[in-house]
Design an enzyme around this catalytic site. Sequence first.
Site, PDB file in Angstrom:
ATOM      1  N   ASP A 277      31.333  44.765  34.271  1.00  0.00           N
ATOM      2  CA  ASP A 277      32.119  44.467  33.074  1.00  0.00           C
ATOM      3  C   ASP A 277      32.191  42.985  32.711  1.00  0.00           C
ATOM      4  OD1 ASP A 277      32.596  47.193  33.122  1.00  0.00           O
ATOM      5  OD2 ASP A 277      34.626  46.989  33.877  1.00  0.00           O
TER       6      ASP A 277
ATOM      7  N   ASP B 242      43.487  51.151  37.120  1.00  0.00           N
ATOM      8  CA  ASP B 242      42.711  52.387  37.246  1.00  0.00           C
ATOM      9  C   ASP B 242      41.965  52.500  38.561  1.00  0.00           C
ATOM     10  OD1 ASP B 242      40.939  50.370  36.562  1.00  0.00           O
ATOM     11  OD2 ASP B 242      40.026  51.452  34.889  1.00  0.00           O
TER      12      ASP B 242
END
Length: 741
Positions: free
Chosen positions: A453, A74
């Site tokens: 993350d 992404d």
Amino acid sequence: MRTPRLSRRAVLAGSAATVAAAAVSGVVSPVAVAAPAADGSAYRWRNVVVGGTGFVTGVLFHPSVRGLAYARTDIGGAYRWDDRASRWTPLTDHLGWDDWNLLGVEAIAVDPAHPGRVYLALGTYAQSWAGNGAVLRSEDRGATWSRTDLDVKLGANEDGRGAGERLLVDPRDSDTLWLGTRHDGLLKSTDRGATWAAASGFPAKPSASGQGVMFLVAVGRAVYAGWGDGDGTPGTANLYRTADGTAWEAVPGQPSGTAAKVPIRAAYDTHTRELYVTYANAPGPNGQSDGSVHKLRTATGKWADVTPVKPGGTTDDGSADTFGYGGVAVDARRPGTLAVSTNNRWADVDTVYRTTNGGRTWTSLKDAAVFDVSETPYLKWGDDKPKFGWWIQALAVDPYDSKHIVYGTGATLYGTRDLKRWAPQIRGLEEASVVQLVSPPAGEAHLLSGSRDIGVMYHERLTASPARGMATNPVSGSATGLAQAGARPSYVVRAGWGDNGNGAYSNDGGQTWAPFEAQPDIAKDAPGPIATNADGSALLWSFVHWDGTKYAAHRSADNGTTWSEISSFPKGATPVADPADPTLFYAYDTDTGTLLASTDSGRSFTARADGLPSGDAQFKLVAAPGRSGDLWLSVKWNGLYRSTDGGVSFSKVASCWASYTLGFGRAADGADYPAIYQVGSMDTITAVYRSDDEAKTWTRINDDAHQWGWTGEVIVGDPRVYGRVYLATNGRGIQYGEPVR
């Protein structure tokens, strides 16, 4: 553990670096690769190994070449699988600072009749502040590229990024390509991607808030397109087809209930002439709570519901088992054999279902799965063992090996060769969005890192994933702060987002951690940067919500047991400790352009230099190691400033006109000042530079093949190895460079 990726969008939202837009017909831009410099500045660049860490949104095996595959991410570019080396080769590292928005890959296409040809549709965000998309095309499997800039935007890090593929070589003509966009309908090229125009006759009308074309798939000599902008009205089409490349029609008889869902992916079984389509009630990867799998017998137009498990049941603990369906992949060797994946299934954990009889019965591969993540221990997420995965939308079956299945998650790519034993198939693919780097002057590890993350990691080796995985006690997601005491390197503190506490300290250089005994109430909702003074006796913690709201900083003098508010500290600023004097802290107030300092270990701050650049530009205040009061201020579009009197006064450095981030490393032989590393602009080139003479002159140390898009977050040299530098990227992990000797 959920690992949302939306934070990456926020960090880039204010960037003024945009892709230069061209007409949809495009300008071909071959990639140039710089030769090593003759002055000794040539560098070798490699990834610090973590292994994955990001959302793999698509995997594509080449149908005509054994062992050839491509992967897309992404925000971290595209990769080609090297079967001999069993690792991924990055294909888009040549994209530079001005092209940061092209590191997100919306779609990949290969040409079954010409194995060397591969195409990439690039564009990370479809927002007004982002640049337009582009198409890269290659005749040599991505070794070299030609480029066409589009006049439309793509959204590889938007909702729906796990769908697709949205790019397809026409099965009737290798010169014809189709590209599905989110907001601009269907595009067509008749010259292998060199020029593009709107496809005539495509009946679906895009909306500004919709998903547009979700996927394109070849069905024999026809092309089918999934459509994501349906309004849910019974009978509304979300699947279209063309048999001749000119006339399009809605596929008749679309199943009841699918009009209210989004078609996510599709795969065609050439043996049985059946098209399988996965559906969900949202584009994903988040927000899905319902879904289904249907197949269409293309010869007769007959549809069948082959959903493995209907969402909406109840788990053993009483939780609602809601989810959608994502990936679908057929076995090219065995008729009626395929796999599908659930997505956004948090209560009962996502799985991959496999059938050998066209969907009459299914087996959950999760039930017998045995995982080996010894190569990438962070995938345990602080638990005893990894879970099967989440955000499973990329799914592929090797056309030459029926038992070789791979699927992507929000953090890695898992593969199996026997349908039971699974391991990350991720070597060479690094997608971390890195925001913190510390290179200790002593100890086992040469590097500590903090990423979105996956939190903080202790890198015992640069060539292997950290043995301890992500920092635990507590486990946290995105890191917001990481700091080491300048005169006491064994003491390190960190901050980040997490359910079980956001702050922690280490007394062994970051190997093991303990949570702060207490923390300010605001820490849970707005953790920000943290600093410790030179001897580790005082902590300063600043607080910034993800939406940009700033809060008062707090101080602790007892290792995080108690905290007090520091009203004189500018809200939201990054605290910077003097590396030599434990009584000194600094802060830069970006709203007013003022440097503030504390001479009482952070209890109070007073203004020193003012009249410096202010506003919403990017600022980095850095203290030179081992020196008291030696401060450097990087200002995005205003260059570099230096103070040698603790911020009382600053002078502008004349050698660069833009400075994005700056750090220090071991001095060159014979030099009495640390090497300085910078991502900045000299003349018109934004690149990575090193100075061995206190910023009087600079040497570029990266080349045109190694640029990695946006690299303005943090850079730091190794204090023990001259010339070695660590560079944070937004999607290509941690790059480290060393001089070619």
